[in-house]
Design a protein around this motif. Structure first.
Motif, PDB file in Angstrom:
ATOM      1  N   LYS A  53       0.839  -1.201   0.000  1.00 20.88           N
ATOM      2  CA  LYS A  53       0.000   0.000   0.000  1.00 20.88           C
ATOM      3  C   LYS A  53       0.878   1.257   0.000  1.00 20.88           C
ATOM      4  N   LYS A  54       1.920   1.233   0.810  1.00 19.32           N
ATOM      5  CA  LYS A  54       2.832   2.398   0.835  1.00 19.32           C
ATOM      6  C   LYS A  54       3.451   2.609  -0.539  1.00 19.32           C
ATOM      7  N   ALA A  55       3.846   1.498  -1.150  1.00 20.11           N
ATOM      8  CA  ALA A  55       4.476   1.594  -2.466  1.00 20.11           C
ATOM      9  C   ALA A  55       3.502   2.172  -3.489  1.00 20.11           C
ATOM     10  N   LEU A  56       2.283   1.701  -3.431  1.00 17.05           N
ATOM     11  CA  LEU A  56       1.285   2.222  -4.373  1.00 17.05           C
ATOM     12  C   LEU A  56       1.081   3.720  -4.152  1.00 17.05           C
ATOM     13  N   ARG A  57       1.059   4.107  -2.898  1.00 20.22           N
ATOM     14  CA  ARG A  57       0.888   5.524  -2.590  1.00 20.22           C
ATOM     15  C   ARG A  57       2.036   6.335  -3.185  1.00 20.22           C
ATOM     16  N   LYS A  58       3.230   5.824  -2.964  1.00 20.31           N
ATOM     17  CA  LYS A  58       4.409   6.528  -3.464  1.00 20.31           C
ATOM     18  C   LYS A  58       4.376   6.617  -4.993  1.00 20.31           C
ATOM     19  N   ALA A  59       3.977   5.519  -5.614  1.00 18.03           N
ATOM     20  CA  ALA A  59       3.948   5.479  -7.076  1.00 18.03           C
ATOM     21  C   ALA A  59       2.908   6.451  -7.624  1.00 18.03           C
ATOM     22  N   ILE A  60       1.807   6.572  -6.932  1.00 13.46           N
ATOM     23  CA  ILE A  60       0.782   7.506  -7.411  1.00 13.46           C
ATOM     24  C   ILE A  60       1.172   8.938  -7.078  1.00 13.46           C
ATOM     25  N   ASP A  61       1.831   9.108  -5.949  1.00 10.24           N
ATOM     26  CA  ASP A  61       2.338  10.448  -5.622  1.00 10.24           C
ATOM     27  C   ASP A  61       3.302  10.963  -6.688  1.00 10.24           C
ATOM     28  N   CYS A  62       4.002  10.061  -7.346  1.00 10.09           N
ATOM     29  CA  CYS A  62       4.905  10.468  -8.437  1.00 10.09           C
ATOM     30  C   CYS A  62       4.180  11.376  -9.429  1.00 10.09           C
ATOM     31  N   GLN A  63       2.897  11.118  -9.615  1.00 14.21           N
ATOM     32  CA  GLN A  63       2.163  11.904 -10.602  1.00 14.21           C
ATOM     33  C   GLN A  63       2.047  13.368 -10.173  1.00 14.21           C
ATOM     34  N   ASP A  64       2.220  13.623  -8.880  1.00 17.43           N
ATOM     35  CA  ASP A  64       2.220  15.012  -8.438  1.00 17.43           C
ATOM     36  C   ASP A  64       3.532  15.708  -8.790  1.00 17.43           C
ATOM     37  N   LEU A  65       4.565  14.885  -8.952  1.00 15.00           N
ATOM     38  CA  LEU A  65       5.890  15.465  -9.217  1.00 15.00           C
ATOM     39  C   LEU A  65       6.152  15.643 -10.704  1.00 15.00           C
ATOM     40  N   GLY A  66       5.558  14.742 -11.508  1.00 13.02           N
ATOM     41  CA  GLY A  66       5.771  14.857 -12.945  1.00 13.02           C
ATOM     42  C   GLY A  66       7.180  14.511 -13.370  1.00 13.02           C
ATOM     43  N   LYS A  67       7.823  13.605 -12.632  1.00 13.10           N
ATOM     44  CA  LYS A  67       9.198  13.265 -13.005  1.00 13.10           C
ATOM     45  C   LYS A  67       9.342  11.901 -13.654  1.00 13.10           C
ATOM     46  N   GLY A  68       8.224  11.279 -13.925  1.00 17.79           N
ATOM     47  CA  GLY A  68       8.310   9.996 -14.632  1.00 17.79           C
ATOM     48  C   GLY A  68       7.448   8.935 -13.988  1.00 17.79           C
ATOM     49  N   ILE A  69       7.594   7.748 -14.544  1.00 18.89           N
ATOM     50  CA  ILE A  69       6.736   6.621 -14.183  1.00 18.89           C
ATOM     51  C   ILE A  69       6.966   6.147 -12.744  1.00 18.89           C
ATOM     52  N   GLY A  70       5.879   5.878 -12.038  1.00 17.75           N
ATOM     53  CA  GLY A  70       5.937   5.105 -10.803  1.00 17.75           C
ATOM     54  C   GLY A  70       5.518   3.680 -11.134  1.00 17.75           C
ATOM     55  N   PHE A  71       6.319   2.719 -10.731  1.00 18.83           N
ATOM     56  CA  PHE A  71       6.126   1.347 -11.185  1.00 18.83           C
ATOM     57  C   PHE A  71       6.143   0.404  -9.990  1.00 18.83           C
ATOM     58  N   VAL A  72       5.060  -0.286  -9.756  1.00 16.93           N
ATOM     59  CA  VAL A  72       4.993  -1.223  -8.632  1.00 16.93           C
ATOM     60  C   VAL A  72       4.754  -2.634  -9.148  1.00 16.93           C
ATOM     61  N   GLU A  73       5.762  -3.470  -9.025  1.00 15.61           N
ATOM     62  CA  GLU A  73       5.549  -4.891  -9.306  1.00 15.61           C
ATOM     63  C   GLU A  73       5.041  -5.552  -8.029  1.00 15.61           C
ATOM     64  N   VAL A  74       4.037  -6.388  -8.161  1.00 12.96           N
ATOM     65  CA  VAL A  74       3.599  -7.208  -7.036  1.00 12.96           C
ATOM     66  C   VAL A  74       3.771  -8.666  -7.436  1.00 12.96           C
ATOM     67  N   VAL A  75       4.662  -9.354  -6.742  1.00 14.07           N
ATOM     68  CA  VAL A  75       4.811 -10.788  -6.993  1.00 14.07           C
ATOM     69  C   VAL A  75       3.625 -11.457  -6.324  1.00 14.07           C
ATOM     70  N   SER A  76       2.894 -12.238  -7.081  1.00 11.28           N
ATOM     71  CA  SER A  76       1.641 -12.758  -6.554  1.00 11.28           C
ATOM     72  C   SER A  76       1.489 -14.219  -6.935  1.00 11.28           C
ATOM     73  N   ASN A  77       0.532 -14.880  -6.275  1.00  9.92           N
ATOM     74  CA  ASN A  77       0.331 -16.280  -6.612  1.00  9.92           C
ATOM     75  C   ASN A  77      -0.735 -16.399  -7.683  1.00  9.92           C
ATOM     76  N   CYS A  78      -0.639 -17.424  -8.492  1.00 13.18           N
ATOM     77  CA  CYS A  78      -1.765 -17.843  -9.314  1.00 13.18           C
ATOM     78  C   CYS A  78      -1.969 -19.303  -8.949  1.00 13.18           C
ATOM     79  N   ASN A  79      -2.698 -19.494  -7.852  1.00  9.14           N
ATOM     80  CA  ASN A  79      -2.789 -20.864  -7.337  1.00  9.14           C
ATOM     81  C   ASN A  79      -3.456 -21.804  -8.336  1.00  9.14           C
ATOM     82  N   SER A  80      -4.399 -21.278  -9.107  1.00 12.07           N
ATOM     83  CA  SER A  80      -5.029 -22.115 -10.138  1.00 12.07           C
ATOM     84  C   SER A  80      -4.015 -22.577 -11.167  1.00 12.07           C
ATOM     85  N   GLY A  81      -3.269 -21.621 -11.644  1.00  7.07           N
ATOM     86  CA  GLY A  81      -2.290 -21.926 -12.676  1.00  7.07           C
ATOM     87  C   GLY A  81      -1.170 -22.809 -12.152  1.00  7.07           C
ATOM     88  N   TRP A  82      -0.816 -22.544 -10.889  1.00 12.57           N
ATOM     89  CA  TRP A  82       0.272 -23.328 -10.301  1.00 12.57           C
ATOM     90  C   TRP A  82      -0.210 -24.681  -9.821  1.00 12.57           C
TER      91      TRP A  82
END
Ligand SMILES: Cc1ncc(C[n+]2csc(CCOP(=O)(O)OP(=O)(O)O)c2C)c(N)n1
Ligand SMILES: Cc1ncc(C[n+]2csc(CCOP(=O)(O)OP(=O)(O)O)c2C)c(N)n1
Ligand code: SF4
Ligand code: SF4
Ligand code: SF4
Ligand code: SF4
Lengths: 183, 360, 262, 75, 360, 262, 75, 183
Positions: free
Chosen positions: F201-230
C-alpha cells in the motif's frame, strides 16, 4: 441409431470426462460420435456441460437444443435443460444438489443417488462413472467391453490401474438408478 | 495404416501438423485455440520429428517467425484466434507479397474487439477479402469437422507450397473445442535439408557458389516492377480460382431451397435439412469448403435450379456477398445470422428458411 | 584521365593488400555518400569470407535505409517487416541450426517498432547475430526522430530539437539488452576511422563466432552517421558524431563471454 | 635500399566524393578531383607519391571503391 | 473568414486537424504520409491550441493511444500508410467494438507487403469490409482533392462523435503529396474539459460521486450480451447507410456510359470524361465519396439508365464488387485497374472504356 | 448460524478499524479463491480513497485475469487490448494532465506482448503509474508460460518445466525498466502477509504520488500467486512463492526518487 | 482493568474459503467452517475470543470480506 | 485557360520549388492549381519532376501524360518527357546538362542557358527563377505581381529578404530565353 445426450453439472463433477468416455466407447464400436463442451473462464467454479452424440450415421449439428437424454448433476443444469429433453425422452438426475424436482410429465425421469453412494464408498473420484452406469442400464447404446476399451483409450497409461475401480462404479450405478416417472 | 482417435479439433490440427512433417510451429496463447500449442508442447515433437515448437512473445512476432521460416523453405504454421489474427495482418500481407508458403489457423471467436471467447464466423471478410493491405488473397479452407481440421493441414500445406502462398484455415471455437472421431494417416517424415533445398529452389537456404544469392522480399521501389509482381499474383489467383475450388452439396439434387453455409453453420444447416425433409420440404445444403477460391460456378448453377437460398452464418452477413456475386439477383437470397458467440440451432435456421425464403 | 602518381607496375596479384570483398555484390550501394552502412556491410562480408561461411549464411535486412542490404550482401537474404528481423532470425536459426544467421537493423527498426522482438530474442538467448546501426535518426523515411536521437538534436519530427520532457530520452537499448542473460557478447563500435573499422571487424567476428558456442546472442552496435538526416557533410557528420554521439553512446565492449564488463 | 611502396586504385565511377578517405591517410595522399564522374561526383585521386599501402583509406571508404597494392621496392 | 493556402494533402490534413480543435495526434513515420506529423511538429499546436502531438514507438502503440484518448472523449487521430494500417487492425476492431470515435487516415501505397511507396487504392477491401476481426464497419471517406483532405477531417470527426465509431479517410500517396489550393475555415477552439465531459457523457473522464463509474470495453463474456452489442452496432450501421451516403455525379444526366471511381482514380476518369465528350461520346462519372456507407441506391438508379459501367481503381478489382452488388448483372460492369503504385492516365482509361464497355 | 465468539456489541461505527473500501464495487470478485489480484485491487483503491482522488482517477485494465478489474474498481476505467495499456495511459495522461492515471497489468500483458509499449512509456518518462502483477504464468488463458515463469516450472505450454535453453530465461522486466531515465520510482512488493500488504500500500501511494511530481513513471511490481495456474492451494501457493519466486524476484525498492537503490 | 478487544465480521457469502487469513492471525482466531455457503465454499469463522482487532486477516483477505472492530473494554 | 506543365531535372535544381512558386502565383490570381511531384527515396540524388496545372476551371486529373509545356533541366528528363509535349506545345530546356538536342518538329522549342548565367552572376540559388522567368515571357499565365505574392506566400518569412534577388532572376530569365525551333 442416434442418441443425443446432454450432461451438465458443476465444473468439478467429471461431466466432461464422463462424456468423453461415452464418446470414446462409441468410437470403439465404430460409431460416429461428437463431444461438444461449454468452454471458457465461466467454467472456473461455475457450471460445465457437454453434448455427446453417438450415432450410426454421420453427425450433422454437434450443437443441439433438444436431447434424447439429459444427465443432470445440479440445480442450475436442471433449470436450464429440463425443457430441452425431447418428448418421450429421458432425464436422469442426482438428487444431491437438486432442490426442485423435475416437473415434466411427457418424459421418462430417473434419479440416481450416486454422489451420496460414492462418498459413502470412498469412490468420489469415479462418481461420474456410477451415473454413466445408470444411464447405460436404461440405454445400453455402448457395450460394456467397449466402455473398457474407451477407458483404456481416454485415460493416460499411468492411470490404467484405475480402470477396475471405474468398472466397479459402472456396475454400482446400474443398481442405483431408480425410476421417478416413467411413461 | 493410420490411426483412429477421439480428439478436439485443436488437438487434431496439432497432431496432423506433426504427422505431415511440419518443421515449425510458432504461436501465442489465446482462447479458444491454446490447445494447439499445448498439445504440441506435451507431445514434444522436437524430440521425435525435430519439429520446432516455440511460444512467441506476441502474435506479431509469431507471424514474422513464420515469414522467416517460410522464406527458407521450411513448412511452418501458426494458430490464433480473432484479435491475434488481426495483429498478423501486416505479416500475412508480407507473406502473400513475397509469395511464401505458410499455414495460418484462425479459431474464430466473437468480435469485434476483445469480444467473447465463444465461436463465431465473423472473420470471413478478413480472411477472404484480405484483412491486410494490398491486392492479395490467401487460400481459405473452412473445416466443418474435427476430421477436416486434421485433413486440411495437409491440404493447406500442399496448396501453400504448390502456389507459394499463405493458406488460412478458418474454423471457430466450437470446432476447435469439440471432440470427434478422427482418422490420422501415418506420419510423413520431415524433409531433409537437401529435400527442402531441392524442393524449394527459390528459398534463402544459404547460397552455394553455383547460384546467385536469393532474396526474399515484397519490396520493389519501381512501380513497374511492383506492378509485374502484382500481375503475377493475380495470375496465380486466377489459376487457384480455376483449380482449387472445393465444396460439398447435400441433398441438392431435388432441392427447391438451399441453405448456403460453411463450417459449423453448415453442420447446423445439415440437421435443418433433415428436419425439413421430415416435413416433406425439399431442402438442400451447399457448403463452400474453400472460401477463397469461392465456389462461384457450382453455386451459380445451383442458383438456376432452386427457388431461393438462405445463407446462414455466425455473423452479420459476410459470405452472402459472395453468394450474391455468384448467383445474382434472380432468386431471393437472404441471410440469417447470429453473432457474438451465439450458435443458431437447427430448429431456428429451419424456421428462418420458412419465414424468409419459403414464405408463410 | 592522367594518373600522375599512379604505379601500375605495383598492381599485381601478389602485391594486392586490400580489395573490396567479392561477398559484396558488384553494384553501386544505394546509400548516401559517406554513409557508414557501406563500411559495415563490407566488414560483415569480410568476416563471412574469412570464416568461409558464405554458403551457410542467411542474412536479414530490415526496413530502413538498409532495406536494400539484400541487394549488396552476396549471401542468401530475407527482407523483414519493419522491426521484426529478430523474429525471422529466431525461426530461421532454430529451423537451420547449422546456418549462420544475422540481422542488420537500424535504430528505428530495432529500438522503436521492434523493441519487443529485440528484447525477447535476446532474452531467449537465441543463437544469432544482431548488427545494429545507430545513426540517431530515421534515415530512409526522411530524417524523423529515432529512439536514439540525442536531446536537442533536430529532426523532421522534432524540428526544434528533441525535447526530452515531451519526446522522451534517447534510449540505450544496447545497455539494456546486455542486462539479459540471453546475450553473450555485446559491444558498441564505430566505422569512421581506420582503427574503428578494424575494431568493428573484430567485433563482428566475435559476434558471429558466438554462433559456434551456442550461448546466446552476439550483438554489435555501430554508431554511425546519417549525414543526410543530420544535414551535414560526411566529414562534418563524423566529427559531430565523435563530439555528440560518443559521449552518450560510448564505444567499447559491454558484455564479453556472458559477463558485463562495463 | 628496400622501401615499402604503395598504390591505390580508385573505382572512379563508384566513388561518391564523400571525402572520408582523405583524413584517414597518414600521408595526405588523397584529395578530390576537379572533374566529376558521370554521376556528378568529384572523386578521390592520389596527389602525392607517399602511399605506403597501409589500406586506411580503403577501410574507411563507405563504398569500398579503393583497391590497395603494396610492395617492397628497391630505391 | 478562413484562409486560402497552397498545401500538400498531408499538410492540409494536419492543418485541418489543428483548426477543427483536435485534441491529440499519435503517429509513426511512414512514406508517403510522414508530412502529417512533420507539419504538426513544426506548427507546435501544443503551444497554441494545446493539441498533443506524439511520435509513438509503432503503429500498434499509436492506434492504442487513440483508443485511450477516444475512450476519454477526446478528439484524437492518427495517420499512416498501408503496412502501418495493417498493424492497426486489432486496435480498429477494438475502437469499433467499444464504440469509440476516432479518425484514422490511410495514405495508401502499393502493396502487398512492403510494396512500393507510390500511390495505390488496394486497401479498399481492408477499409470497407473490415480488415480487423468481427462484424464491424468504419465510415470511410475517399477524398479526391487536397480541399477534401482538409474538409473530411471535420466531416470525419463529426461523424465519429455522432455515431461513436472510428472513421477512416482513405486517400493515397498522390493526393497526400500533391499541392492544391485549399480553403481553410477559421479555427474552432478545442473543447474545454467541461465541454468534453458534457458532450461525451459516456466517456471515462473521472467518476464524480454523482454517477456510476464508466467502463470502456468491447468484452462481454456472456454471448447474449455480446450479441446485444452486435445488434446495436448493426443498427448503427443501418442508420449510417441510410443517412451518411455521399457521392458525386459528373455529366451523368445524359450519359450512356459511366466510369465509377473514387479518390484519385475519379479525377483521372473526370479528365477521361472530357476526352470522351470531346469525341461526342456521352460518358459520365459516378464518384462514391463515402465507401462505407456505399452509395448503393443512387448507383442502382444510375444502373437503370446507362448501358455500361467501367470501374476504374488503382487495384486489382475491389470496389467493383460493391458496384455489382448495387447495380446487379443487367448491364456490363467491367473493371480496369493498375497496381503497385502505377497511376493510369486519362487516355488509358478512356481507351479502356471504349474497349471493354462501348465495344469496338 | 450461531456465532460463538461474536461480539456484536463491539460492532459500532466508532469501533470500526477496517472495512473494505467503498472504492471497490460491491460485488464478488471474479478471481479464484486466494488470488492476490483482490488484495492489490483493494490497496490501490484505499490509496485512491486516502488521496481523495476518486473523481479524477482513470484506470486501465489489461487483458488477463484482471481484464474485469474495471468491474471492481469504482473509478472510471478503460479495458486495453492485450499488452497496450501503457499506450492508452500515455495518451490519457497527456490529454488529461490533471487526472491520475494507472495501468494494472499481468506479466504476459506487460512483459510479453506489451514489451514495446511498456519500455517506451517508461523511456518517455510518462507521468502515470504502472501496477504489474507478476504471477509467473498466464492465468486467464489457462496457465501458459509467461516471460516470468521460473526455470523448471511447469505450465500448460511447458508441461515438462520451463527449459531455459529452449524457452528463454525468466525476464526481470522491472530491473530493466528501472535502468531507464524515464522511471522515477520502481519497486517490487507482495501481498501474501499483512506486513507485505502494508508495504504494498505504501508503495502504491508513493507510485501515485509520483504523478504530483511529474518526473516519470511510478512502477509497482507485485509478486503474486496464481494458485489455479500453479495447481496448488492458495496457502501452498503463497509458500511456494516465498521459496521460489522471491529468490528470483527479490522484494524491495529498486529505484527511489529517480536513483537506483539496488 | 482496560483491555483491547477486537471482533471480526466475515461476509460469509463472499468468502471463498481460501484460508489465507488463518495464518495471518497472531492469535489463531480464524478457522474454516464445517458448513459451506451457497457457492459451496467453507468460510472463515472465529474460533476463539483472542481477537485484538489487529486487522491482519482483513488486510490479506483477497476478497475483502472481513470487517474489523476494536475497542478498549474494561474487564 | 488551362496550362499543363511538367518541370523536370535533378533533385537539387529547385524543380519542385519552381513549380510551387508558379502554383502559388496561380492561387494569388484566383485560379485553380495543382502541383504533383514525383516522390520517394528514388529522389535521393536522382531525378525529380513536378506536374503543375494552372487553370480557370476545376482541375480534373493532376496526373497527366501529355503537357502543354515541358521545362527540362537534364538529359534524363528530356529523354522521358520530350514526347509528352502536346503537338503545338512548348519545350524549354537548359543546354547545360543536355547532351542530345530535342528532335520534335511539331512543337515550339526554346533554350535558356540559365545554369551558366546564374553561375556567372553568383545567383546559382535562384537559377530556377531564371528558368521560370523565361517560361513566363513565352506564356505569361501569371502576372508578375502575383509571382511576387506567390513568393511571399511560399517562402518562409525569414527568407523574404531574398525576394528581390528572385525577382531579378525572373527578369534575367526573360532576356535569356532563345528560340530553337518555332512553329
Ligand atoms: C510498419 C511500418 N511502419 C513504418 C514504416 C516506414 N519506415 C520505413 S524505414 C523506417 C525507419 C528507418 O529508420 P532506421 O531503422 O533508424 O534505419 P535507417 O534508415 O536510419 O538506416 C520507417 C519508419 C514501414 N515501412 N513499415
Ligand atoms: C492479442 C491477444 N493475444 C492473446 C490473447 C489471449 N490472452 C488473454 S489474457 C492472456 C495472458 C494473461 O496473462 P497475464 O498477463 O500474465 O495475466 P494473468 O491472467 O496471469 O493475471 C492472453 C495471452 C488476447 N486476448 N489478445
Ligand atoms: S539517409 Fe542517412 S542512413 Fe540512409 S543512406 Fe543516407 S546517410 Fe545513410
Ligand atoms: S593506402 Fe594508406 S597511405 Fe595509401 S592512400 Fe590509402 S590511406 Fe594513404
Ligand atoms: S487464474 Fe490465477 S491469476 Fe487468475 S484469478 Fe485464478 S489465481 Fe488469480
Ligand atoms: S482470506 Fe478472506 S476469502 Fe480467504 S478464507 Fe479468509 S475470509 Fe475467506
Amino acid at each position: 441409431m442416434t442418441e443425443e445426450i446432454i450432461i451438465a453439472g458443476f465444473g468439478g463433477q467429471g461431466v466432461l470426462s464422463m462424456g468423453k468416455i461415452l464418446a470414446y466407447s462409441g468410437v470403439m464400436q465404430d460409431q460416429e460420435v461428437s463431444w461438444m463442451p461449454s468452454y471458457g473462464p465461466e467454467m472456473r467454479g461455475g457450471t460445465a456441460n457437454v453434448t455427446v452424440i453417438v450415432s450410426d450415421e454421420r453427425i450433422s449439428s454437434p450443437i443441439l437444443n433438444k436431447f434424447d437424454t439429459a444427465i443432470i448433476l445440479n440445480q442450475q443444469s436442471l433449470d436450464k435443460f429440463e425443457n430441452a429433453v425431447k418428448p418421450g425422452g429421458l432425464l436422469i438426475y442426482d438428487p444431491n444438489g437438486i432442490t426442485r424436482q423435475p416437473e415434466r410429465k411427457d418424459i421418462n425421469i430417473y434419479s440416481i443417488a450416486a454422489a451420496d453412494e460414492a462418498a459413502k464408498m470412498g469412490l468420489s473420484k469415479v462418481f461420474n462413472m456410477m451415473v454413466l452406469g445408470g444411464f447405460l442400464k436404461l440405454k445400453p447404446i455402448v457395450k460394456m467391453e467397449n466402455i473398457r476399451k474407451g477407458l483404456e483409450k481416454s485415460l493416460p497409461a499411468r492411470h490404467h490401474k484405475l480402470i477396475p475401480e471405474n468398472e466397479k462404479a459402472l456396475t454400482i450405478g446400474q443398481d442405483l438408478i431408480q425410476p421417478v416417472h416413467v411413461l | 495404416m493410420g490411426e483412429l482417435r477421439l480428439m478436439k479439433g485443436n488437438e487434431a490440427i496439432a497432431e496432423a501438423a506433426i504427422r505431415v512433417g511440419c518443421d515449425g510451429y510458432f504461436g501465442y496463447p489465446i482462447t479458444p485455440q491454446s490447445e494447439v500449442m499445448e498439445y504440441l508442447m506435451a507431445e514434444k515433437p522436437y524430440e521425435t520429428t525435430g519439429m520446432v515448437v516455440l511460444q512467441a512473445e506476441s502474435e506479431v512476432a509469431a507471424i514474422n517467425m513464420l515469414y522467416g521460416g517460410a522464406g527458407t523453405g521450411k513448412m511452418v504454421m501458426t494458430s490464433s484466434s480473432s484479435p491475434g489474427i488481426s495483429l498478423m495482418q501486416e505479416g500475412i500481407s508480407y507473406l502473400a507479397g513475397t509469395q511464401l508458403p505458410a499455414l495460418i489457423v484462425n479459431i474464430v471467436r466473437g468480435g469485434p474487439g476483445l469480444g467473447t471467447i465463444q465461436p463465431s464466423q465473423a472473420d470471413y471478410f478478413q480472411a477472404v477479402k484480405g484483412g491486410g493491405h494490398g491486392d492479395y488473397y490467401t487460400i481459405v479452407y473452412a473445416p466443418a469437422s474435427v476430421q477436416e481440421m486434421a485433413d486440411f493441414v495437409k491440404l493447406g500445406f500442399d496448396a501453400a507450397f504448390h502456389y507459394r502462398t499463405p493458406v488460412l484455415i478458418l474454423s471457430d471455437g466450437a470446432i476447435g473445442q469439440m471432440m470427434e472421431k478422427v482418422y490420422l494417416p501415418d506420419p510423413i517424415p520431415r524433409r531433409t535439408e537437401e529435400e527442402v533445398i531441392s524442393q524449394c529452389p527459390w528459398a534463402s537456404t544459404g547460397k552455394p557458389p553455383t547460384r546467385e544469392h536469393h532474396i526474399m522480399t515484397s519490396l520493389d521501389l519501381d512501380p513497374a516492377g511492383q506492378e509485374r509482381l502484382n500481375l503475377l499474383l493475380q495470375e496465380k489467383y486466377r489459376v487457384i480460382e480455376e483449380k482449387e475450388v472445393l465444396y460439398e452439396k447435400i441433398d441438392c439434387d431435388d432441392a427447391e431451397y438451399v441453405f448456403v453455409a460453411f463450417g459449423l453453420s453448415a453442420r447446423i444447416c445439415q440437421k435443418a435439412v433433415h428436419l425439413a425433409r421430415e416435413q416433406g420440404i425439399k431442402v438442400g445444403l451447399f457448403r463452400p469448403i474453400t472460401l477463397f477460391p469461392f465456389p462461384k460456378k457450382p453455386l451459380q448453377e445451383l442458383g438456376k435450379k432452386v427457388k431461393g437460398m438462405l445463407v446462414v452464418e455466425m455473423n452479420a452477413g459476410q459470405m452472402i456477398e459472395d453468394v450474391i456475386l455468384s448467383v445474382g439477383f434472380q432468386i431471393p437470397i437472404k441471410h440469417y445470422g447470429r453473432f457474438g458467440g451465439i450458435i443458431p440451432t437447427p430448429d431456428e435456421v429451419f424456421r428462418m428458411l420458412k419465414e424468409k425464403i419459403i414464405g408463410g | 584521365m592522367e594518373e600522375k602518381f599512379a604505379h601500375p607496375e605495383l598492381r599485381t596479384p601478389e602485391n594486392l593488400v586490400y580489395k573490396r570483398t567479392d561477398f559484396l555484390v558488384d553494384r553501386p550501394l544505394s546509400y548516401c555518400p559517406g554513409c557508414g552502412h557501406g563500411v559495415v556491410h563490407r566488414m560483415l562480408m569480410e568476416v563471412v569470407e574469412d570464416k568461409g561461411i558464405g554458403s551457410i549464411t542467411i542474412g536479414i535486412s530490415p526496413v530502413g535505409c538498409s532495406v536494400l542490404a539484400y541487394d549488396f550482401l552476396n549471401v542468401d537474404m530475407l527482407g523483414a517487416a519493419h522491426g521484426r528481423a529478430p523474429a525471422l532470425a529466431t525461426a530461421i536459426k532454430r529451423l537451420w541450426p547449422n546456418r549462420y544467421v544475422f540481422t542488420y537493423q537500424g535504430d528505428g527498426d530495432l529500438a522503436a517498432i521492434g523493441t519487443a522482438e529485440t528484447i525477447h530474442a535476446c532474452n531467449r538467448g537465441e543463437n544469432f547475430t544482431i548488427i545494429f546501426i545507430n545513426n540517431g535518426i530515421y534515415g530512409m523515411t526522411g530524417g524523423q526522430m529515432a529512439p536514439t536521437t540525442l536531446p536537442g538534436m533536430r529532426t523532421s519530427t522534432c524540428p526544434y530539437g528533441r525535447d526530452v520532457g515531451i519526446m522522451g530520452h534517447p534510449m540505450k537499448i544496447t545497455e539494456l539488452i546486455a542486462q539479459l542473460p540471453g546475450t553473450y557478447y555485446v559491444t558498441r563500435q564505430a566505422v569512421h576511422t581506420p582503427a574503428a573499422v578494424r575494431k568493428t571487424k573484430k567485433a563482428l567476428r566475435k559476434a558471429i563466432d558466438c554462433q559456434d558456442l551456442g550461448k546466446g546472442i552476439g550483438f554489435v552496435e555501430v554508431v554511425s552517421n546519417c549525414n543526410s538526416g543530420w544535414k551535414m557533410t560526411p566529414v562534418q557528420a563524423n566529427q559531430w558524431m565523435e563530439e555528440h554521439m560518443f559521449p552518450k553512446y560510448p564505444l567499447g565492449d559491454i558484455k564479453v563471454d556472458g559477463e558485463l564488463v562495463k | 635500399m628496400a622501401k615499402i611502396k604503395g598504390d591505390i586504385v580508385v573505382n572512379i565511377e563508384r566513388c561518391k566524393g564523400c571525402e572520408v578517405c582523405i583524413a584517414s591517410c597518414p600521408f595526405s595522399t588523397i584529395s578530390m578531383s576537379e572533374e566529376v564522374n558521370s554521376k556528378g561526383y568529384h572523386f578521390a585521386i592520389k596527389v602525392n607519391d607517399d602511399c605506403t599501402g597501409c589500406s586506411n583509406c580503403a577501410l574507411v571508404c563507405p563504398d569500398g571503391v579503393i583497391t590497395v597494392y603494396r610492395a617492397k621496392v628497391t630505391v
